[in-house]
Design an enzyme around this catalytic site. Structure first.
Site, short mmCIF file in Angstrom:
data_model
loop_
_atom_site.label_atom_id
_atom_site.label_comp_id
_atom_site.label_asym_id
_atom_site.label_seq_id
_atom_site.Cartn_x
_atom_site.Cartn_y
_atom_site.Cartn_z
N LYS A 193 24.31 9.89 15.30
CA LYS A 193 24.54 11.19 15.96
C LYS A 193 25.61 11.04 17.03
O LYS A 193 25.53 10.11 17.83
CB LYS A 193 23.24 11.70 16.58
CG LYS A 193 23.38 13.07 17.20
CD LYS A 193 22.61 13.23 18.49
CE LYS A 193 23.23 12.51 19.64
NZ LYS A 193 22.69 12.83 20.96
N ARG A 225 15.26 48.26 0.17
CA ARG A 225 14.58 47.55 -0.92
C ARG A 225 14.63 46.02 -0.72
O ARG A 225 13.90 45.29 -1.37
CB ARG A 225 15.21 47.95 -2.26
CG ARG A 225 14.91 49.39 -2.66
CD ARG A 225 15.83 49.91 -3.75
NE ARG A 225 17.16 50.29 -3.24
CZ ARG A 225 18.13 50.81 -3.97
NH1 ARG A 225 17.95 51.01 -5.26
NH2 ARG A 225 19.29 51.13 -3.44
N LEU A 230 31.95 49.96 1.10
CA LEU A 230 30.79 50.69 1.62
C LEU A 230 29.70 49.70 2.02
O LEU A 230 29.19 48.95 1.18
CB LEU A 230 30.26 51.67 0.58
CG LEU A 230 31.29 52.66 0.01
CD1 LEU A 230 30.59 53.72 -0.83
CD2 LEU A 230 32.12 53.30 1.12
N ALA A 231 29.40 49.70 3.31
CA ALA A 231 28.47 48.68 3.82
C ALA A 231 27.58 49.22 4.92
O ALA A 231 27.18 48.50 5.82
CB ALA A 231 29.29 47.49 4.35
N GLY A 258 23.54 53.52 -12.14
CA GLY A 258 24.11 54.76 -12.65
C GLY A 258 24.58 54.52 -14.08
O GLY A 258 25.15 53.47 -14.38
N GLN A 300 29.64 55.34 9.73
CA GLN A 300 28.83 56.38 9.09
C GLN A 300 27.52 56.44 9.86
O GLN A 300 26.67 55.56 9.71
CB GLN A 300 28.58 56.03 7.62
CG GLN A 300 27.87 57.14 6.87
CD GLN A 300 27.32 56.69 5.51
OE1 GLN A 300 27.06 55.51 5.29
NE2 GLN A 300 27.14 57.65 4.61
N ASP A 321 27.42 45.49 -1.70
CA ASP A 321 26.31 44.73 -2.30
C ASP A 321 26.65 44.26 -3.71
O ASP A 321 25.76 43.96 -4.49
CB ASP A 321 25.02 45.56 -2.29
CG ASP A 321 25.08 46.81 -3.16
OD1 ASP A 321 26.17 47.14 -3.66
OD2 ASP A 321 24.02 47.45 -3.34
C1 UD1 Z 1 25.09 52.63 -6.62
C2 UD1 Z 1 25.68 53.71 -7.54
C3 UD1 Z 1 25.26 53.43 -8.96
C4 UD1 Z 1 25.73 52.05 -9.37
C5 UD1 Z 1 25.27 50.99 -8.37
C6 UD1 Z 1 26.01 49.69 -8.66
C7 UD1 Z 1 25.88 55.78 -6.27
C8 UD1 Z 1 25.30 57.12 -6.00
N1 UD1 Z 1 25.23 55.02 -7.11
O1 UD1 Z 1 23.68 52.73 -6.65
O2 UD1 Z 1 25.84 54.40 -9.84
O3 UD1 Z 1 25.26 51.75 -10.67
O4 UD1 Z 1 25.57 51.36 -7.03
O5 UD1 Z 1 25.54 48.66 -7.83
O6 UD1 Z 1 26.93 55.47 -5.73
N2 UD1 Z 1 26.03 52.89 1.32
C9 UD1 Z 1 26.58 53.37 2.47
N3 UD1 Z 1 26.16 54.57 2.96
C10 UD1 Z 1 25.24 55.34 2.32
C11 UD1 Z 1 24.68 54.84 1.12
C12 UD1 Z 1 25.11 53.62 0.65
O7 UD1 Z 1 27.44 52.73 3.08
O8 UD1 Z 1 24.93 56.42 2.82
C13 UD1 Z 1 26.49 51.58 0.82
C14 UD1 Z 1 25.37 50.56 0.78
O9 UD1 Z 1 25.37 49.78 1.97
C15 UD1 Z 1 25.73 49.71 -0.44
C16 UD1 Z 1 26.54 50.65 -1.32
O10 UD1 Z 1 26.94 51.74 -0.51
O11 UD1 Z 1 26.51 48.60 -0.10
C17 UD1 Z 1 25.77 51.15 -2.53
O12 UD1 Z 1 24.58 51.81 -2.09
P1 UD1 Z 1 23.20 51.53 -2.80
O13 UD1 Z 1 22.16 52.29 -2.08
O14 UD1 Z 1 23.00 50.11 -3.03
O15 UD1 Z 1 23.45 52.26 -4.21
P2 UD1 Z 1 22.74 51.92 -5.60
O16 UD1 Z 1 21.41 52.55 -5.61
O17 UD1 Z 1 22.81 50.49 -5.85
MG MG Z 2 23.27 48.88 -4.66
#
Ligand code: UD1
Ligand code: MG
Length: 463
Positions: free
Chosen positions: A350, A15, A8-9, A139, A72, A102
């Site tokens: 160089k 932030r 998921l990226a 989480g 997405q 991440d």
């Molecule tokens: C998420 C988890 C949390 C966990 C944490 C670990 C959920 C709801 N929460 O929170 O339980 O402890 O990661 O690091 O999953 N992303 C998408 N599309 C979206 C939203 C997010 O691709 O619509 C991707 C982001 O780019 C990221 C990853 O998913 O790489 C996680 O999203 P992020 O917003 O960082 O979630 P956290 O708040 O860290």
């Molecule tokens: Mg995260």
């Protein structure tokens, strides 16, 4: 059974407060999503499906054909993001790893251990957890009275009691593929953030009586999720320690690992000693039995066995075996040194090749040059390669001697074994074996020093 993976990226990473999309922020020189892809590539799995959204072109541009992509368009949460892989994957039988882009510190070891546990226990989902001293923002793992995984609660949905839980969701999961997509279809956005949470899949499967497992890693750094720059620095530190440790265990001496910065893709041969204050970056490769540092900054360069590099900066340079560079040398792109070459203090090279055994010991600039073997550059000798418009080449044959403070005005050729006398400004080619001298003849005036002083003194008194 086939193994698939989804990364998921698509998030922007608000932030991070950055122009760069979150998953492209480097950790030890490599974008976070690149670390995740590298780990997945080590498993016997299909090409990962990377869910892209914010910065989709940049992420695609970076990963290229290492991945397949699902778009997405709107970022409605991690569950919604995983769902975007459905057209590519929903009908497949097998296991699916879901990882967040991440979390750059996840390891192949943990993924393999999770897969093994998942298979052994016939689970539908296995999640990676860690115990954090400061779990805020993650989480939380809610377990039932028997200690079994019950569900995951996001920070913003936590009761006070749940917020006190220190076991967190690392964001790495193994799912039965079909059950993942069936459960994702039932996820709602009825929560504090009005997002579709991937984490809700755990509660859904559990309620269906499916077996869900938590695999708690012994190394909490593996669970670092980078949401802001403070966590980015934590990830960088943890990754740096991991990289340094791996080199040390492979036979490299690192005198002060806290002061040594080695990027992810650097290779180092055994018995090489890295002194404090070094940065080894990009696609750098260092041979065996070298001494590097203190304070060497080496990027995208190749250093062969037994070379010594002290207090110097190297970028896209090549250093041959048994050569020595520095202190205070600067090797710029396409500096290519043969074996047993000596580059001394305040020397810049160089786009120049230097043959075996050549020496440029002090205060020189050698640019756009082809230098043979066993050539000696005296102190302050330079190639004059640029007229403000064109870069011109200097060629110097084997065994030539270039005296101190010589200017070689390119384009110019110095033949094999030629001798260029100190202080010369050379504008014409010098043949093999010839001597060149190009400087004003000296005149001495007997006793004139006193006269000259008196003249200057009188001038000063007159004001
Ligand atoms: C998420 C988890 C949390 C966990 C944490 C670990 C959920 C709801 N929460 O929170 O339980 O402890 O990661 O690091 O999953 N992303 C998408 N599309 C979206 C939203 C997010 O691709 O619509 C991707 C982001 O780019 C990221 C990853 O998913 O790489 C996680 O999203 P992020 O917003 O960082 O979630 P956290 O708040 O860290
Ligand atoms: Mg995260």
């Amino acid at each position: 059974m086939s193994i698939y993976s989804i990364v998921l990226a698509a998030g922007q990473g608000k932030r991070m407060k950055s122009k760069l999309y979150k998953v492209l922020h480097p950790v030890c020189g490599k974008p976070m999503v690149g670390h995740v892809a590298t780990v997945l590539e080590r498993l016997e799995s299909a090409r990962p499906i990377v869910v892209v959204g914010h910065g989709a072109d940049a992420v695609r541009g970076y990963l290229g054909d290492r991945a397949e992509y699902a778009l997405q368009e709107q970022q409605l949460g991690t569950g919604h993001a995983a769902m975007q892989a459905a057209p590519l994957l929903a009908d497949a039988d097998g296991l699916t790893i879901v990882v967040y882009g991440d979390t750059p510190l996840i390891t192949e070891g943990s993924l393999r251990a999770m897969i093994a546990l998942h298979r052994e226990k016939g689970a539908s989902a296995t999640i990676l957890t860690a115990i954090f001293a400061e779990p805020h923002g993650f989480g939380r793992i809610v377990r039932d009275a028997d200690g079994n995984l019950d569900r995951i609660v996001e920070q913003k949905d936590c009761t006070a009691g749940e917020a006190a839980i220190r076991e967190i969701n690392a964001g790495t999961y193994i799912f039965d593929n079909r059950k993942l997509f069936a459960a994702l279809a039932r996820v709602t956005n009825d929560n504090a953030q009005q997002e579709y949470y991937l984490t809700d899949v755990i509660g859904i499967l559990q309620a269906d009586g499916e077996r869900v497992l938590a695999y708690c890693t012994a190394d909490p750094s593996e669970a670092i999720g980078v949401n802001d720059r403070a966590a980015l620095a934590d990830a960088e530190k943890a990754m740096r320690e991991r990289i340094n440790r791996a080199h040390m265990l492979a036979g490299v001496t690192i005198v002060d690992a806290a002061q040594t910065y080695i990027e992810a893709d650097v290779t180092i041969g055994s018995d090489t000693v890295i002194l404090p204050g070094c940065l080894l970056r990009g696609a750098t490769s260092i041979g065996e039995d070298c001494v590097i540092g203190p304070q060497a900054d080496i990027a995208d360069s190749v250093v062969a066995d037994r070379a010594t590099i002290r207090q110097s900066v190297l970028t896209e340079a090549e250093v041959g075996a048994d050569s020595s560079v520095g202190p205070f040398a600067y090797l710029r792109p396409k500096a290519k040194l043969g074996e047993q070459v000596k580059i001394g203090d305040f020397v810049e090279i160089k786009n120049a090749t230097l043959g075996d055994g050549s020496k440029v010991s002090h205060l020189s600039y050698v640019g756009d040059a082809v230098v043979g073997r066993n050539v000696n550059f005296g102190c302050g000798a330079i190639t004059v390669n640029y007229d403000g418009f064109n870069k011109q080449v200097t060629e110097i044959g084997d065994d030539a001697f270039v005296g101190s403070n010589v200017n070689l005005i390119a384009p110019v050729k110095i033949g094999d074994g030629a001798y260029v006398v100190a202080g010369s400004t050379i504008t014409h080619d010098v043949g093999a074996g010839d001597m060149a001298i190009a400087r004003e003849r000296q005149t001495n005036k007997a006793g004139y020093a006193e006269k000259l002083r008196n003249r200057f003194k009188a001038k000063k008194q007159r004001g």
